[in-house]
Write a protein that holds these residues in place. Structure first.
Motif, PDB file in Angstrom:
ATOM      1  N   ALA A 351       0.827  -1.045   0.052  1.00  0.00           N
ATOM      2  CA  ALA A 351       0.110   0.099  -0.043  1.00  0.00           C
ATOM      3  C   ALA A 351       0.959   1.383  -0.111  1.00  0.00           C
ATOM      4  O   ALA A 351       0.620   2.345  -0.750  1.00  0.00           O
ATOM      5  CB  ALA A 351      -1.014  -0.034   1.260  1.00  0.00           C
ATOM      6  N   MET A 352       1.954   1.264   0.562  1.00  0.00           N
ATOM      7  CA  MET A 352       2.922   2.303   0.791  1.00  0.00           C
ATOM      8  C   MET A 352       3.666   2.486  -0.490  1.00  0.00           C
ATOM      9  O   MET A 352       3.568   3.735  -0.911  1.00  0.00           O
ATOM     10  CB  MET A 352       3.933   2.386   1.990  1.00  0.00           C
ATOM     11  N   GLU A 353       3.917   1.532  -1.098  1.00  0.00           N
ATOM     12  CA  GLU A 353       4.421   1.656  -2.418  1.00  0.00           C
ATOM     13  C   GLU A 353       3.451   2.310  -3.423  1.00  0.00           C
ATOM     14  O   GLU A 353       3.753   3.431  -4.251  1.00  0.00           O
ATOM     15  CB  GLU A 353       4.834   0.453  -3.141  1.00  0.00           C
ATOM     16  N   LYS A 354       2.362   2.089  -3.578  1.00  0.00           N
ATOM     17  CA  LYS A 354       1.372   2.348  -4.318  1.00  0.00           C
ATOM     18  C   LYS A 354       1.083   4.058  -3.924  1.00  0.00           C
ATOM     19  O   LYS A 354       0.933   5.033  -4.809  1.00  0.00           O
ATOM     20  CB  LYS A 354       0.057   1.823  -3.949  1.00  0.00           C
ATOM     21  N   GLU A 355       0.816   4.364  -2.786  1.00  0.00           N
ATOM     22  CA  GLU A 355       0.795   5.714  -2.314  1.00  0.00           C
ATOM     23  C   GLU A 355       2.004   6.480  -2.976  1.00  0.00           C
ATOM     24  O   GLU A 355       1.771   7.445  -3.713  1.00  0.00           O
ATOM     25  CB  GLU A 355       0.921   5.889  -0.903  1.00  0.00           C
TER      26      GLU A 355
END
Lengths: 360, 360
Positions: A351-355
């Motif tokens: 999720a952090m990568e996507k953000e």
């Protein structure tokens, strides 16, 4: 892919589309250990190297059969290809003709007069030349004069060949002076850094199997890179070359030079530890093997340093008795049972990568 | 056990019979990850650590039960014992009473007023104190003032506590300022080295599992040790602490600071390779796991660098097609078939160790 730190000023060269030197990120390279003439095996290994982040690849060209297949290998891969040549200048000429982006020649085993023809061909095709001196194959005359492959001897061999090539008008060069003796290698590269603006290819040669090679490479290259010396690196490990890439990026990440991939901060587990930190850390590592985004992930076993490290990380767990707090950018965002930790961490990491990607 | 290189001048301290600082060889230490109160498990782990070369061992003392068994552990081991104390100064007092050679206290979690009593007890018993600052548990007031665990903050915390202890008249001290961020750790130790003559205990904290921890430790400690900084080291690895010892000695051997154990020089195996170098190197390593004498053993796959490296090594093989030349101190002493290499090498290695011992 960030690049940080004060680097030695060098000229810029280009291995195909990959810039080296003059402020470019430090380039990670490796070398195949397949029979080069076995195109399929060689291409497969190169593709595996590319998938995990390798940026330049070298192949040994020990005979005409190997030289003849270089263009076929090149067509099938996305990385710049460097042909490693020893003894026979005609193999260098063939490799250049086949369109490789670079050749490596070893002044210790190719006579100066033959090099002239090679340089002319390289210049015509725009082929980068690495002058690659190696303690184990130092020119005999220099070996005798210095009584062995000391730093000064390696540097003299490299610089005299570089000068000869530059005098012919070709400057797309890089230099390596590898030794299996790390203090010699450090001294030699420092001397080179003072004497030339050529980009430098760092390596500790014949470093041994995985763990020993990692220690020697991390010490030797770490010291030089921290001083701003080194434009491309190869970690040499006896065995499967794909082992070399995570170690190379690990060295660069440790010094803040290339922030690629996850950095897992985990405690060594002492008598205070209340969750299975080692098991969890290994599982997280395994699940994130192909993950390229740089995130600092803390996995900590107790309350002494746990909350502090977890708070400083992008995402982190500070364990207690079979449970743990989940931190994200310094804030507690959950309380997890031990069996929930792995999946939740992985989910948050993606999720952090996507953000991050959305922010770009 | 040789010791080479120009070291920073420090005061000398003694952890039991082990000298640290002031020209003593850099000491290798580790920490158990058993429940300390489980005396049998803890003693067994310490003995395993001692067998492979560990010179000082630390145990976590998280409660009275752990503190109470320290003298029983001490009786059964040959290494100096250090008690790792957090939060509760009474555990430090108990550990000192139990006769441990050293205690580690963390200024981040023990109040200054309580430390006075601990120092008095340590001085009476001659117990060494490590002031062990850790970025993850830095004192709150300093954390707030600097906005985080930067190098200057770690150093201020350490030095203010050291000064307090020295003002009370106790100088058998060492200092650590560990961070999981290697550039911070390097900067902090350099600042300490300028500011105090206390011996320094180097470490990269929460370094992660084997390979990552090896990279981070080798880079961070390698840079400092090469500058002459560091009197005792601990490589922190998540998991079994016996993994830490070969890495620690590997770092020291790479820099010529401790010449312990075999150094295996092996080529990375490229398309030129004509014997199974990786397999042979791994087998030799495994057979020599407990071997303490320093010998340089070369295992090389082809004629490019093979004969050169093999000649420079104490003993070496330079491979050809399924065969190889055996070199001893620069001279060819045999021609071997591939299947003979392992046993012959091992035999020669033990013979060389015996020769050396007889010379002493």
């Amino acid at each position: 892919m960030d690049e940080v730190g004060c680097r030695r000023k060098t000229r810029r060269i280009h291995l195909g589309s990959v810039p080296i030197g003059d402020g470019a990120p430090v380039v990670v390279q490796s070398m195949t250990n397949t029979e080069t003439r076995d195109v399929e095996k060689t291409v497969n290994q190169i593709r595996r190297l590319a998938r995990i982040g390798c940026e330049v690849v070298r192949v040994a060209v020990k005979d005409k059969e190997a030289a003849h297949v270089l263009s076929r290998i090149r067509e099938k891969i996305s990385l710049p290809l460097v042909a490693d040549i020893h003894f026979d200048y005609r193999l260098a000429l063939m490799a250049i003709e086949q369109g490789v982006e670079g050749i490596r020649i070893n002044p210790g085993n190719m006579s100066g007069s033959r090099i002239r023809e090679v340089v002319r061909a390289a210049q015509e095709r725009g082929t980068v030349i690495r002058v690659g001196v190696n303690a184990g194959s130092l020119e005999k005359s220099i070996w005798v004069r210095y009584g062995g492959p000391c730093a000064r001897a390696l540097v003299e061999s490299a610089l005299s060949h570089v000068k000869r090539i530059e005098d012919m008008g070709w400057t797309q060069l890089k230099i390596s002076v590898k030794s299996s003796h790390v203090p010699t290698m450090i001294e030699a590269y420092r001397m080179l850094a003072d004497a030339t603006d050529c980009p430098l290819h760092l390596g500790v040669t014949e470093a041994g199997t995985l763990l020993n090679a990692t220690v020697k490479s991390a010490v030797g290259m770490g010291i030089l890179l921290h001083e701003g010396i080194g434009d491309t690196i190869r970690v040499s490990i006896t065995g499967d070359p794909t082992q070399e890439i995570p170690v190379a990026f690990g060295i660069l990440r440790t010094l803040g030079l290339r922030l690629v991939g996850p950095e897992i901060v985990a405690c060594p587990t002492c008598g205070r530890c209340e969750i299975d930190v080692a098991g969890l850390a290994r599982k997280v590592e395994k699940r994130l093997l192909d993950f390229k985004t740089h995130l600092k992930i803390a996995i900590m076993g107790c309350v002494v340093n746990g909350p502090g490290e977890a708070k400083e990380a992008d995402i982190g767990i500070a364990g207690g008795k079979g449970r743990g707090l989940l931190f994200k950018r310094g804030k507690v965002i959950g309380k997890l049972k031990e069996e929930e930790m792995l999946e939740r961490l992985i989910r948050e990491v993606y999720a952090m990568e996507k953000e991050r990607e959305e922010k770009k």
